[in-house]
Design a protein around this motif. Structure first.
Motif, PDB file in Angstrom:
ATOM      1  N   GLN A 147     -15.672  11.313 -15.860  1.00 16.19           N
ATOM      2  CA  GLN A 147     -14.596  11.494 -16.349  1.00 16.19           C
ATOM      3  C   GLN A 147     -13.212  11.118 -15.428  1.00 16.19           C
ATOM      4  N   SER A 148     -13.311  11.848 -14.231  1.00 16.10           N
ATOM      5  CA  SER A 148     -12.119  11.826 -13.562  1.00 16.10           C
ATOM      6  C   SER A 148     -12.033  10.386 -12.739  1.00 16.10           C
ATOM      7  N   PHE A 149     -13.241   9.827 -12.697  1.00 16.94           N
ATOM      8  CA  PHE A 149     -13.250   8.303 -12.024  1.00 16.94           C
ATOM      9  C   PHE A 149     -12.707   7.467 -12.940  1.00 16.94           C
ATOM     10  N   ARG A 150     -12.876   7.421 -14.310  1.00 17.41           N
ATOM     11  CA  ARG A 150     -12.415   6.658 -15.357  1.00 17.41           C
ATOM     12  C   ARG A 150     -10.976   6.706 -15.014  1.00 17.41           C
ATOM     13  N   VAL A 151     -10.645   7.982 -15.241  1.00 21.22           N
ATOM     14  CA  VAL A 151      -8.938   8.011 -15.147  1.00 21.22           C
ATOM     15  C   VAL A 151      -8.389   7.434 -13.769  1.00 21.22           C
ATOM     16  N   SER A 152      -9.151   7.621 -12.690  1.00 20.59           N
ATOM     17  CA  SER A 152      -8.655   7.360 -11.268  1.00 20.59           C
ATOM     18  C   SER A 152      -8.753   5.630 -11.198  1.00 20.59           C
ATOM     19  N   LEU A 153      -9.587   5.072 -12.020  1.00 24.92           N
ATOM     20  CA  LEU A 153      -9.867   3.598 -11.744  1.00 24.92           C
ATOM     21  C   LEU A 153      -8.692   2.561 -11.647  1.00 24.92           C
ATOM     22  N   PRO A 154      -7.823   2.593 -12.793  1.00 25.11           N
ATOM     23  CA  PRO A 154      -6.722   1.768 -12.486  1.00 25.11           C
ATOM     24  C   PRO A 154      -5.655   1.846 -11.349  1.00 25.11           C
ATOM     25  N   PRO A 155      -5.274   3.086 -11.100  1.00 20.28           N
ATOM     26  CA  PRO A 155      -4.555   3.262  -9.746  1.00 20.28           C
ATOM     27  C   PRO A 155      -5.117   3.042  -8.557  1.00 20.28           C
ATOM     28  N   LEU A 156      -6.561   3.220  -8.542  1.00 18.70           N
ATOM     29  CA  LEU A 156      -7.720   2.784  -7.237  1.00 18.70           C
ATOM     30  C   LEU A 156      -7.450   1.328  -7.390  1.00 18.70           C
ATOM     31  N   VAL A 157      -7.597   0.635  -8.515  1.00 16.12           N
ATOM     32  CA  VAL A 157      -7.657  -0.845  -8.130  1.00 16.12           C
ATOM     33  C   VAL A 157      -6.162  -1.251  -7.722  1.00 16.12           C
ATOM     34  N   ASN A 158      -5.227  -0.664  -8.067  1.00 16.52           N
ATOM     35  CA  ASN A 158      -3.725  -1.005  -7.784  1.00 16.52           C
ATOM     36  C   ASN A 158      -3.704  -0.619  -6.094  1.00 16.52           C
ATOM     37  N   SER A 159      -4.310   0.196  -5.676  1.00 15.79           N
ATOM     38  CA  SER A 159      -4.270   0.709  -4.245  1.00 15.79           C
ATOM     39  C   SER A 159      -4.907  -0.506  -3.513  1.00 15.79           C
ATOM     40  N   VAL A 160      -6.178  -0.810  -3.978  1.00 20.81           N
ATOM     41  CA  VAL A 160      -6.861  -1.997  -3.453  1.00 20.81           C
ATOM     42  C   VAL A 160      -6.207  -3.415  -3.217  1.00 20.81           C
ATOM     43  N   VAL A 161      -5.633  -3.675  -4.470  1.00 19.92           N
ATOM     44  CA  VAL A 161      -4.407  -4.752  -4.462  1.00 19.92           C
ATOM     45  C   VAL A 161      -3.468  -4.616  -3.394  1.00 19.92           C
ATOM     46  N   ALA A 162      -2.739  -3.681  -3.585  1.00 18.76           N
ATOM     47  CA  ALA A 162      -1.592  -3.343  -2.500  1.00 18.76           C
ATOM     48  C   ALA A 162      -2.223  -3.286  -1.178  1.00 18.76           C
ATOM     49  N   LEU A 163      -3.145  -2.729  -0.672  1.00 19.32           N
ATOM     50  CA  LEU A 163      -3.720  -2.978   0.422  1.00 19.32           C
ATOM     51  C   LEU A 163      -4.136  -4.397   0.936  1.00 19.32           C
ATOM     52  N   MET A 164      -4.791  -5.084   0.161  1.00 16.74           N
ATOM     53  CA  MET A 164      -4.908  -6.556   0.378  1.00 16.74           C
ATOM     54  C   MET A 164      -3.725  -7.379   0.746  1.00 16.74           C
ATOM     55  N   LYS A 165      -2.536  -7.156   0.060  1.00 15.15           N
ATOM     56  CA  LYS A 165      -1.210  -7.752   0.356  1.00 15.15           C
ATOM     57  C   LYS A 165      -0.523  -7.013   1.734  1.00 15.15           C
ATOM     58  N   ASP A 166      -1.009  -5.851   2.044  1.00 14.19           N
ATOM     59  CA  ASP A 166      -0.247  -5.406   3.213  1.00 14.19           C
ATOM     60  C   ASP A 166      -1.042  -5.601   4.583  1.00 14.19           C
ATOM     61  N   THR A 167      -2.020  -6.439   4.361  1.00 14.65           N
ATOM     62  CA  THR A 167      -2.869  -6.876   5.269  1.00 14.65           C
ATOM     63  C   THR A 167      -1.869  -7.973   6.221  1.00 14.65           C
ATOM     64  N   ALA A 168      -0.937  -8.715   5.559  1.00 17.49           N
ATOM     65  CA  ALA A 168      -0.007  -9.614   6.080  1.00 17.49           C
ATOM     66  C   ALA A 168       0.656  -8.901   7.474  1.00 17.49           C
ATOM     67  N   LEU A 169       0.766  -7.566   7.321  1.00 18.33           N
ATOM     68  CA  LEU A 169       1.526  -6.805   8.537  1.00 18.33           C
ATOM     69  C   LEU A 169       0.641  -6.721   9.737  1.00 18.33           C
ATOM     70  N   ILE A 170      -0.580  -7.125   9.656  1.00 21.62           N
ATOM     71  CA  ILE A 170      -1.390  -6.957  10.904  1.00 21.62           C
ATOM     72  C   ILE A 170      -1.101  -8.174  11.969  1.00 21.62           C
ATOM     73  N   ALA A 171      -0.383  -8.988  11.216  1.00 25.34           N
ATOM     74  CA  ALA A 171       0.019 -10.169  12.225  1.00 25.34           C
ATOM     75  C   ALA A 171       0.898  -9.893  13.200  1.00 25.34           C
ATOM     76  N   MET A 172       1.534  -8.603  13.273  1.00 25.05           N
ATOM     77  CA  MET A 172       2.387  -7.991  14.064  1.00 25.05           C
ATOM     78  C   MET A 172       1.648  -7.802  15.365  1.00 25.05           C
ATOM     79  N   ILE A 173       0.331  -7.159  15.470  1.00 27.01           N
ATOM     80  CA  ILE A 173      -0.276  -7.021  16.366  1.00 27.01           C
ATOM     81  C   ILE A 173      -1.395  -8.114  16.901  1.00 27.01           C
ATOM     82  N   SER A 174      -1.001  -9.400  16.615  1.00 28.59           N
ATOM     83  CA  SER A 174      -1.666 -10.423  16.982  1.00 28.59           C
ATOM     84  C   SER A 174      -3.369 -10.760  16.130  1.00 28.59           C
ATOM     85  N   VAL A 175      -3.247 -10.141  14.978  1.00 27.34           N
ATOM     86  CA  VAL A 175      -4.440 -10.527  14.360  1.00 27.34           C
ATOM     87  C   VAL A 175      -3.906 -11.767  13.287  1.00 27.34           C
TER      88      VAL A 175
END
Length: 487
Positions: free
Chosen positions: A405-433
């Protein structure tokens, strides 16, 4: 049948464990590829033509690159070039991520307090450029008082304008290409950059800009090393003197700046299509790899963290609450800097990609644990009591009643976290990645077409994240159809 299900479940767990261990070993051992002995490691941006940029074959070329090759030959050491962002290039040197910077860095009193500069390897100067339609209105820098002038972020030109021409409105940019865009959009009245760089890029990009007035001041470009690395500095100075005496420096200058243009035939053409595709594919592969591993580990850590945060306030609860508040209350970029540059201070040296994965894992874990906690809070306490009344153990109540039950409630914001993290990977260029945004910027520095390539990269992200969101919706619907709805 029951035994078969148990065996299949066991195999799935075993496969998952193997993936987890394999990913962990990759992260640990990836440093083997990042470090070699007897090397001369230098940093540059790779986005500063004609001094350092990518050729049509996707290789780093330019005046700085040729100079670095000659010096490494003199030192009898293998040259290793680390492309990194200008904003963090000095920090990387101070934390000994490379031996020197050969990236057209001007000698300034402020920089000389932190690093040791070699003798200059070329001299250039600051030049004001304007749109050619304004050639009769703007003839010198004082004609721009009260108007907007663009400069590169972290370059010496910003300091010069603030000190000597405070009436000018300064606008900073990540690259000259961005400045060109705003010159076209009439948001700027002029821009200040190195004369050689400006003339080269204007000609290469077919831009309608011209120099206005004489050089504002001269700049001596040199090679910085750390304060205590006097032996390397002495050897670099010997190499530069020898290059000047035997005519090598003059030849390189003529090769790259003859009539303020480039005579290297490979550099005169745009980057080839296959090279662009390869760079984008490699960059996106690194982005996906870092994002996948960080999300996997972050989710694994977030589940027990979320449970603890939803339980009684024990010692562990207060530790997790404090760490989550610190992580969510500070920028990801600062966390990247602390992990990458700070870890060597306590004896832990991390490769750039290791630092990126560890930082993103901790960051994503903090956000996802809060999502898990909110999902657990959404399940009515009566569900817990009903499970116990049926004779289920505490673990069984959690596994079969609370978690679905809790996972179903958590799923939409979890997916948002995943998408946000993918876009945040742009910052790792600052440490030469070399993730996809950095690779895109290096392509743009040669092709001068930011709209086209940012659109392509945006589409690549969308093509990957859109099915992910649809899969999450389908999974949520499936859980709901099985009767796991929260109260």
């Amino acid at each position: 049948m029951g035994r078969l299900k148990f065996r299949l479940g066991f195999l799935r767990k075993k496969q998952f464990l193997m993936i987890f261990v394999l990913a962990f070993l990759i992260i640990i051992n990836i440093d083997l590829f990042a470090k070699e002995k007897e090397t001369f490691t230098i940093a540059l941006t790779g986005k500063y033509p004609p001094f350092n940029f990518y050729s049509d074959e996707g290789k780093l070329v330019g005046f700085d690159v040729d100079t670095a090759k000659k010096i490494s030959k003199h030192l009898n050491r293998k040259l290793v070039i680390i492309p990194t962002e200008w904003d963090s290039i000095v920090a990387g040197l101070l934390f000994k991520k490379y031996d020197a910077i050969i990236g057209s860095m001007a000698i300034t009193p402020e920089r000389a307090k932190k690093v040791n500069f070699s003798i200059p390897y070329y001299i250039s100067g600051a030049q004001l450029f304007i749109h050619k339609r304004n050639r009769e209105k703007i003839k010198k820098i004082t004609d721009l008082y009260g108007k907007k002038v663009g400069v590169g972020l972290g370059e010496t030109y910003e300091h010069y304008l603030r000190k000597n021409h405070p009436s000018i409105k300064i606008v900073t940019y990540k690259s000259t290409v961005d400045i060109f865009m705003d010159m076209h959009n009439n948001r700027l009245d002029g821009f200040l950059t190195d004369r050689l760089v400006g003339l080269y890029q204007i000609k290469k990009g077919h831009m309608p800009f011209i120099p206005a007035g004489q050089l504002l001041y001269e700049e001596k470009m040199a090679i910085p090393v750390t304060i205590n690395n006097t032996e390397l500095l002495t050897n670099i100075n010997k190499a530069l003197k020898r290059m000047k005496e035997d005519g090598t420096s003059a030849k390189l200058h003529k090769k790259w700046f003859g009539s303020a243009s480039v005579s290297d035939p490979k550099a005169e053409r745009d980057m080839r299509t296959e090279v662009i595709i390869k760079k984008l594919a490699q960059g996106f592969a690194i982005t996906l790899f870092v994002a996948f591993i960080s999300i996997l580990f972050g989710f694994i850590l977030s589940v027990p963290s979320g449970i603890i945060l939803n339980s009684k306030k024990t010692f562990l609860y207060h530790i997790l609450r404090s760490s989550n508040d610190i992580i969510r209350g500070t920028p990801l970029l600062i966390q990247l800097f602390f992990v990458y540059f700070g870890a060597p201070q306590i004896g832990i040296t991390l490769a750039p990609i290791q630092a990126a994965i560890i930082t993103l894992t901790i960051n994503s874990s903090a956000y996802m644990s809060e999502v898990i906690r909110s999902g657990l809070m959404a399940v009515d306490h009566g569900q817990n009591l009903a499970g116990k009344a049926l004779g289920l153990t505490k673990l069984q109540v959690f596994r079969y009643v609370i978690w679905p039950q809790s996972f179903r409630v958590s799923l939409p914001p979890l997916v948002n976290s995943v998408v946000a993290l993918m876009k945040d990977t742009a910052l790792i260029a600052m440490i030469s990645v070399g993730e996809v945004i950095r690779e895109t910027q290096s392509i743009i520095s040669v092709t001068y077409n930011p709209i086209k390539y940012y659109f392509i990269v945006g589409a690549m992200f969308f093509v990957f994240t859109f099915p992910l969101m649809k899969m999450a919706n389908k999974l949520e619907k499936n859980i709901k159809e099985r009767g796991f709805t929260h109260a």
